[in-house]
Structure formats: structure tokens, C-alpha cells
Design a protein around this motif. Sequence first.
Motif, mmCIF file in Angstrom:
data_model
loop_
_atom_site.group_PDB
_atom_site.id
_atom_site.type_symbol
_atom_site.label_atom_id
_atom_site.label_comp_id
_atom_site.label_asym_id
_atom_site.label_seq_id
_atom_site.Cartn_x
_atom_site.Cartn_y
_atom_site.Cartn_z
ATOM 1 N N GLU A 50 0.802 -1.226 0.000
ATOM 2 C CA GLU A 50 0.000 0.000 0.000
ATOM 3 C C GLU A 50 0.840 1.283 0.000
ATOM 4 O OE1 GLU A 50 -2.995 2.370 -0.596
ATOM 5 O OE2 GLU A 50 -3.122 0.199 -0.712
ATOM 6 N N PRO A 51 1.896 1.413 0.806
ATOM 7 C CA PRO A 51 2.689 2.655 0.747
ATOM 8 C C PRO A 51 3.302 2.886 -0.633
ATOM 9 C CG PRO A 51 3.220 1.455 2.741
ATOM 10 C CD PRO A 51 2.343 0.559 1.913
ATOM 11 N N ARG A 57 0.630 6.477 -7.073
ATOM 12 C CA ARG A 57 -0.527 7.305 -7.429
ATOM 13 C C ARG A 57 -0.195 8.782 -7.315
ATOM 14 N NH1 ARG A 57 -3.336 3.158 -4.658
ATOM 15 N NH2 ARG A 57 -3.264 4.347 -2.716
ATOM 16 N N HIS A 58 0.543 9.145 -6.265
ATOM 17 C CA HIS A 58 0.931 10.546 -6.072
ATOM 18 C C HIS A 58 1.771 11.034 -7.259
ATOM 19 C CE1 HIS A 58 2.479 14.200 -4.286
ATOM 20 N NE2 HIS A 58 3.703 13.742 -4.472
ATOM 21 N N LEU A 63 2.682 13.776 -12.477
ATOM 22 C CA LEU A 63 3.080 13.697 -13.884
ATOM 23 C C LEU A 63 1.961 14.183 -14.792
ATOM 24 C CD1 LEU A 63 5.066 12.792 -16.079
ATOM 25 C CD2 LEU A 63 4.036 10.520 -15.936
ATOM 26 N N LEU A 64 0.730 13.787 -14.518
ATOM 27 C CA LEU A 64 -0.409 14.221 -15.322
ATOM 28 C C LEU A 64 -0.558 15.740 -15.280
ATOM 29 C CD1 LEU A 64 -2.898 13.422 -17.003
ATOM 30 C CD2 LEU A 64 -4.157 13.312 -14.850
ATOM 31 N N TRP A 65 -0.464 16.329 -14.084
ATOM 32 C CA TRP A 65 -0.587 17.781 -13.970
ATOM 33 C C TRP A 65 0.553 18.505 -14.680
ATOM 34 C CZ3 TRP A 65 -4.812 20.170 -13.272
ATOM 35 C CH2 TRP A 65 -5.822 19.620 -12.503
ATOM 36 N N MET A 66 1.757 17.961 -14.631
ATOM 37 C CA MET A 66 2.881 18.597 -15.324
ATOM 38 C C MET A 66 2.681 18.559 -16.834
ATOM 39 S SD MET A 66 6.335 17.718 -13.140
ATOM 40 C CE MET A 66 6.277 15.987 -13.460
ATOM 41 N N VAL A 67 2.228 17.431 -17.366
ATOM 42 C CA VAL A 67 1.982 17.324 -18.801
ATOM 43 C C VAL A 67 0.874 18.285 -19.218
ATOM 44 C CG1 VAL A 67 1.120 15.785 -20.610
ATOM 45 C CG2 VAL A 67 2.864 14.982 -19.026
ATOM 46 N N LEU A 68 -0.218 18.324 -18.467
ATOM 47 C CA LEU A 68 -1.311 19.242 -18.790
ATOM 48 C C LEU A 68 -0.851 20.696 -18.697
ATOM 49 C CD1 LEU A 68 -4.315 17.496 -17.013
ATOM 50 C CD2 LEU A 68 -3.875 17.646 -19.471
ATOM 51 N N GLY A 69 -0.051 21.009 -17.696
ATOM 52 C CA GLY A 69 0.475 22.366 -17.551
ATOM 53 C C GLY A 69 1.344 22.771 -18.724
ATOM 54 N N LEU A 70 2.178 21.872 -19.180
ATOM 55 C CA LEU A 70 3.027 22.176 -20.334
ATOM 56 C C LEU A 70 2.195 22.347 -21.604
ATOM 57 C CD1 LEU A 70 6.051 19.819 -19.710
ATOM 58 C CD2 LEU A 70 6.056 22.307 -19.700
ATOM 59 N N MET A 71 1.221 21.481 -21.791
ATOM 60 C CA MET A 71 0.386 21.583 -22.996
ATOM 61 C C MET A 71 -0.395 22.890 -23.015
ATOM 62 S SD MET A 71 -1.097 17.708 -23.393
ATOM 63 C CE MET A 71 -2.575 18.356 -24.089
ATOM 64 N N PHE A 72 -1.122 23.177 -21.960
ATOM 65 C CA PHE A 72 -1.943 24.383 -21.943
ATOM 66 C C PHE A 72 -1.095 25.636 -21.790
ATOM 67 C CE2 PHE A 72 -5.195 21.202 -20.713
ATOM 68 C CZ PHE A 72 -5.987 21.359 -21.841
ATOM 69 N N GLY A 73 0.060 25.528 -21.155
ATOM 70 C CA GLY A 73 0.982 26.657 -21.089
ATOM 71 C C GLY A 73 1.460 27.065 -22.467
ATOM 72 N N GLY A 74 1.681 26.085 -23.331
ATOM 73 C CA GLY A 74 2.074 26.391 -24.710
ATOM 74 C C GLY A 74 0.969 27.121 -25.447
ATOM 75 N N PHE A 75 -0.278 26.715 -25.229
ATOM 76 C CA PHE A 75 -1.405 27.412 -25.860
ATOM 77 C C PHE A 75 -1.508 28.848 -25.355
ATOM 78 C CE2 PHE A 75 -3.150 23.079 -26.634
ATOM 79 C CZ PHE A 75 -3.273 23.194 -28.005
#
Length: 89
Positions: A50-51, A57-58, A63-75
Motif C-alpha cells: 500500500e505505501p 498514485r501521487h 506527472l499528469l498535472w505537469m503534462v497538462l500544464g506544459l500543454m496548456f501553457g504552450g497554448f
Amino acid sequence: MSEEAEQDAGPVPAALPPDPAEYDSPRAQMARAKGLPAPYIAGGRDPDPEPGLREERHYGKLLLWMVLGLMFGGFVIGIALALVFGTAP
């Protein structure tokens, strides 16, 4: 020279005898099926996963937030540059 190095290393420990209780364990069976000389398979079974899963999961969310940030930051940067310089593709 190599004989001196072998003598300085000290006695070589004897190989441990096989454990009859672990001979039929799933890890030992998988190791024998793969042709390994000993019943060691990297990884093994984690008694408390579990740990580790919580940490995965953390980092997955991070990673998901970083990818989304880079994508939308480019826009956002592209739109800002288009507004500032008045150019459109």
C-alpha cells in the motif's frame, strides 16, 4: 600477483545448502522454469504494497498535472504572443 590478492581476501564462504521448505515456493518454481541457478527473482513479493502504491498514485497525478500544464501553457503563450505581435497563423 593474483595469488597474493586471493590470499589477502580471506576464506571464501561456503555456499548455503538449499532450503527444502522453499524448494516448491512459487519464486523457486519460476526461477527453475527460467533456468536460473538459484531461486532469486528480483522484486519478490512486498508484504505491505500500500505505501508503494500510494506513492505511485501521487507521482502519477503529479506527472499528469505537469503534462497538462506544459500543454496548456504552450497554448497560453502562443495566444499571448499572437495578441502582442498581432500575427495569426
